[in-house]
Design a protein around this motif. Structure first.
Motif, PDB file in Angstrom:
ATOM      1  N   LYS A   1       0.834  -1.202   0.000  1.00 16.65           N
ATOM      2  CA  LYS A   1       0.000   0.000   0.000  1.00 16.65           C
ATOM      3  C   LYS A   1       0.868   1.251   0.000  1.00 16.65           C
ATOM      4  CE  LYS A   1      -3.580   2.437   2.630  1.00 16.65           C
ATOM      5  NZ  LYS A   1      -4.408   2.446   3.866  1.00 16.65           N
ATOM      6  N   THR A   2       1.939   1.256   0.786  1.00 16.40           N
ATOM      7  CA  THR A   2       2.851   2.401   0.818  1.00 16.40           C
ATOM      8  C   THR A   2       3.476   2.633  -0.554  1.00 16.40           C
ATOM      9  OG1 THR A   2       3.356   2.143   3.165  1.00 16.40           O
ATOM     10  CG2 THR A   2       4.987   3.285   1.828  1.00 16.40           C
ATOM     11  N   LEU A   3       3.937   1.553  -1.183  1.00 12.32           N
ATOM     12  CA  LEU A   3       4.524   1.669  -2.522  1.00 12.32           C
ATOM     13  C   LEU A   3       3.500   2.205  -3.520  1.00 12.32           C
ATOM     14  CD1 LEU A   3       6.443  -1.732  -2.577  1.00 12.32           C
ATOM     15  CD2 LEU A   3       7.461   0.543  -2.312  1.00 12.32           C
ATOM     16  N   TYR A   4       2.281   1.740  -3.409  1.00 20.31           N
ATOM     17  CA  TYR A   4       1.201   2.174  -4.293  1.00 20.31           C
ATOM     18  C   TYR A   4       0.960   3.681  -4.142  1.00 20.31           C
ATOM     19  CZ  TYR A   4      -3.583   2.511  -6.147  1.00 20.31           C
ATOM     20  OH  TYR A   4      -4.704   2.870  -6.852  1.00 20.31           O
ATOM     21  N   LEU A   5       0.903   4.152  -2.903  1.00 18.56           N
ATOM     22  CA  LEU A   5       0.637   5.571  -2.662  1.00 18.56           C
ATOM     23  C   LEU A   5       1.802   6.446  -3.142  1.00 18.56           C
ATOM     24  CD1 LEU A   5      -0.978   5.349   0.897  1.00 18.56           C
ATOM     25  CD2 LEU A   5      -2.153   5.808  -1.276  1.00 18.56           C
ATOM     26  N   LEU A   6       3.030   6.014  -2.862  1.00 21.08           N
ATOM     27  CA  LEU A   6       4.191   6.800  -3.267  1.00 21.08           C
ATOM     28  C   LEU A   6       4.304   6.865  -4.789  1.00 21.08           C
ATOM     29  CD1 LEU A   6       6.935   5.680  -0.706  1.00 21.08           C
ATOM     30  CD2 LEU A   6       5.501   7.722  -0.642  1.00 21.08           C
TER      31      LEU A   6
ATOM     32  N   ARG B   1       3.950  10.211  -7.345  1.00 24.25           N
ATOM     33  CA  ARG B   1       5.070  10.649  -8.187  1.00 24.25           C
ATOM     34  C   ARG B   1       4.750  10.540  -9.679  1.00 24.25           C
ATOM     35  NH1 ARG B   1      10.004  12.368  -7.385  1.00 24.25           N
ATOM     36  NH2 ARG B   1      11.500  12.194  -9.070  1.00 24.25           N
ATOM     37  N   TYR B   2       3.985   9.529 -10.060  1.00 19.33           N
ATOM     38  CA  TYR B   2       3.802   9.266 -11.492  1.00 19.33           C
ATOM     39  C   TYR B   2       2.381   9.505 -11.985  1.00 19.33           C
ATOM     40  CZ  TYR B   2       8.380   7.353 -10.691  1.00 19.33           C
ATOM     41  OH  TYR B   2       9.691   7.227 -10.326  1.00 19.33           O
ATOM     42  N   GLY B   3       1.576  10.148 -11.185  1.00 16.25           N
ATOM     43  CA  GLY B   3       0.254  10.563 -11.645  1.00 16.25           C
ATOM     44  C   GLY B   3      -0.667   9.396 -11.928  1.00 16.25           C
ATOM     45  N   GLY B   4      -0.599   8.841 -13.133  1.00 18.35           N
ATOM     46  CA  GLY B   4      -1.476   7.720 -13.482  1.00 18.35           C
ATOM     47  C   GLY B   4      -1.379   6.619 -12.450  1.00 18.35           C
ATOM     48  N   LEU B   5      -2.525   6.161 -12.003  1.00 17.29           N
ATOM     49  CA  LEU B   5      -2.532   5.219 -10.885  1.00 17.29           C
ATOM     50  C   LEU B   5      -1.903   3.883 -11.261  1.00 17.29           C
ATOM     51  CD1 LEU B   5      -6.069   5.737  -9.310  1.00 17.29           C
ATOM     52  CD2 LEU B   5      -3.862   6.536  -8.452  1.00 17.29           C
ATOM     53  N   PRO B   6      -0.997   3.395 -10.395  1.00 14.13           N
ATOM     54  CA  PRO B   6      -0.540   2.003 -10.546  1.00 14.13           C
ATOM     55  C   PRO B   6      -1.728   1.084 -10.273  1.00 14.13           C
ATOM     56  CG  PRO B   6       0.822   3.241  -8.991  1.00 14.13           C
ATOM     57  CD  PRO B   6      -0.418   4.046  -9.223  1.00 14.13           C
ATOM     58  N   HIS B   7      -1.567  -0.173 -10.476  1.00 10.99           N
ATOM     59  CA  HIS B   7      -2.644  -1.092 -10.111  1.00 10.99           C
ATOM     60  C   HIS B   7      -2.066  -2.293  -9.370  1.00 10.99           C
ATOM     61  CE1 HIS B   7      -1.332  -2.292 -14.167  1.00 10.99           C
ATOM     62  NE2 HIS B   7      -1.647  -3.517 -13.815  1.00 10.99           N
TER      63      HIS B   7
ATOM     64  N   GLY C   1       7.096   1.326 -17.444  1.00 11.04           N
ATOM     65  CA  GLY C   1       8.170   0.855 -16.572  1.00 11.04           C
ATOM     66  C   GLY C   1       9.535   1.412 -16.877  1.00 11.04           C
ATOM     67  N   ASN C   2       9.908   1.505 -18.168  1.00 10.36           N
ATOM     68  CA  ASN C   2      11.237   1.997 -18.510  1.00 10.36           C
ATOM     69  C   ASN C   2      11.407   3.471 -18.159  1.00 10.36           C
ATOM     70  OD1 ASN C   2      12.780  -0.212 -19.625  1.00 10.36           O
ATOM     71  ND2 ASN C   2      11.316  -0.260 -21.312  1.00 10.36           N
ATOM     72  N   GLU C   3      10.344   4.257 -18.355  1.00 13.12           N
ATOM     73  CA  GLU C   3      10.408   5.670 -18.000  1.00 13.12           C
ATOM     74  C   GLU C   3      10.525   5.837 -16.484  1.00 13.12           C
ATOM     75  OE1 GLU C   3       7.167   7.845 -19.644  1.00 13.12           O
ATOM     76  OE2 GLU C   3       7.489   7.093 -21.687  1.00 13.12           O
ATOM     77  N   VAL C   4       9.814   5.002 -15.758  1.00 12.37           N
ATOM     78  CA  VAL C   4       9.893   5.063 -14.299  1.00 12.37           C
ATOM     79  C   VAL C   4      11.301   4.707 -13.829  1.00 12.37           C
ATOM     80  CG1 VAL C   4       9.058   4.047 -12.141  1.00 12.37           C
ATOM     81  CG2 VAL C   4       7.443   4.584 -13.968  1.00 12.37           C
TER      82      VAL C   4
END
Length: 323
Positions: free
Chosen positions: A65-70, A74-80, A102-105
């Motif tokens: 959950k912490t990774l998801y929120l961070l 930072r990257y706007g579009g929601l991870p899933h 992924g590569n841009e991240v």
């Protein structure tokens, strides 16, 4: 690593430390360093429906959950989210945070999976280095339960080169005196510490203060017990030595008395000491010195008592006593 057996549903000490770290609010300027440390240590690229995604996974829903929120901040579009479950003995669920592009991240996080080097941009100062190490520990760190018989904290990585860079980063943190080392284990490389004081200090460094307090409390309690046991063993050893010495001296005195009798010893001090030793075969030199001082109404030291016994032993050997 061996940890104490846990009741069903009980978190291991290592997971408690990790979830404490994950519970903190990380300043925006340090979030990239934490995500970079996690991605470099435990992340991977996978092909999803929308292309390559950065996969950050954990056995802890709290950490995920912490990774998801961070990542979302930072990257706007929601991870899933996704999850997977291991099969066989000890089935475990892993929670996956999948970040698009992924590569841009990875480029933003300054992570290159092909090299072991840590990019200096994400560890430019001690605060960034600390957050990077927090992320690395969240990804693949572990620490023995303090109630176990040995102290051990580690971060497992897949590259020897990265392990060396990571240990160097730990050891160069200012105002700390870490001595992280590197070893191999099966198909992994391990960055580890074994000194209890360094483990405590490192837990505080990466944000696991409560875990450190528990670690120190259990460690101190156990070491106090160990100290008591060592003192008991020392007391037992000293008692055995005192008894053996007393028995030897009694044997020598009895031999001399049988050969010569008390009247053959002109010294009042020697005669008094012989009588006291026969009456107190278990007494230590200190106790004999006190008894002899009372008997003679004069101060007699331990060294004086010891000297008298050496003289009696020399006489015993001269008279043909067995060594």
């Amino acid at each position: 690593m061996a940890e104490r057996k846990k009741n069903k549903g009980e978190l291991s000490f290592a997971m408690m430390a990790k979830e404490e770290i994950a519970s903190h609010d990380f300043p925006e300027e340090l979030q990239r360093s934490l995500l970079s440390g996690f991605a470099k240590t435990g992340g991977s690229l996978r092909l999803g429906e929308a292309g390559e995604e950065l996969d950050l996974s954990s056995e802890s829903a709290r950490i995920a959950k912490t990774l998801y929120l961070l990542a979302g901040k930072r990257y706007g579009g929601l991870p899933h989210f996704a999850y997977s479950r291991s099969f066989g003995r000890g089935k475990k669920t892993r929670f996956h945070v999948l970040i698009p592009n992924g590569n841009e991240v990875l480029e933003d996080l300054k992570v290159d999976f092909l090299t072991g080097k840590i990019n200096p941009e994400v560890v430019a100062d001690d605060l960034e280095a600390r957050c990077y190490l927090s992320g690395a520990f969240l990804a693949s760190g572990s620490v023995n339960d303090p109630s176990s018989s040995n102290y051990h904290l580690e971060i497992a990585v897949s590259s020897q080169s990265y392990a060396k860079w990571l240990s160097h980063l730990i050891n160069k943190i200012l105002d700390h005196h870490f001595n992280a080392k590197v070893s191999s284990r099966r198909n992994q490389w391990i960055v580890y510490m074994k000194r209890s004081d360094q483990i405590s200090e490192f837990l505080v460094l990466i944000g696991a203060t409560e875990a450190c307090l528990k670690f120190e409390s259990v460690r101190i309690d156990r070491e106090e017990v160990n100290i008591e046991n060592r003192l008991d063993n020392l007391d037992a050893a000293n008692m055995s030595k005192t008894l053996a010495t007393g028995q030897r001296q009694v044997k020598q005195i009895e031999y001399l008395l049988a050969k010569r009798g008390f009247d053959a010893f002109p010294s009042d001090k020697s005669r008094a000491l012989m009588k006291i030793r026969l009456a107190h075969p278990e007494a230590s030199l200190g106790e004999l010195a006190e008894l002899l001082s009372e008997e003679l109404s004069a101060t007699v030291s331990k060294s004086n008592v010891n000297h008298l016994f050496r003289s009696l032993e020399e006489l015993y050997l001269q008279e043909g006593g067995e060594a």
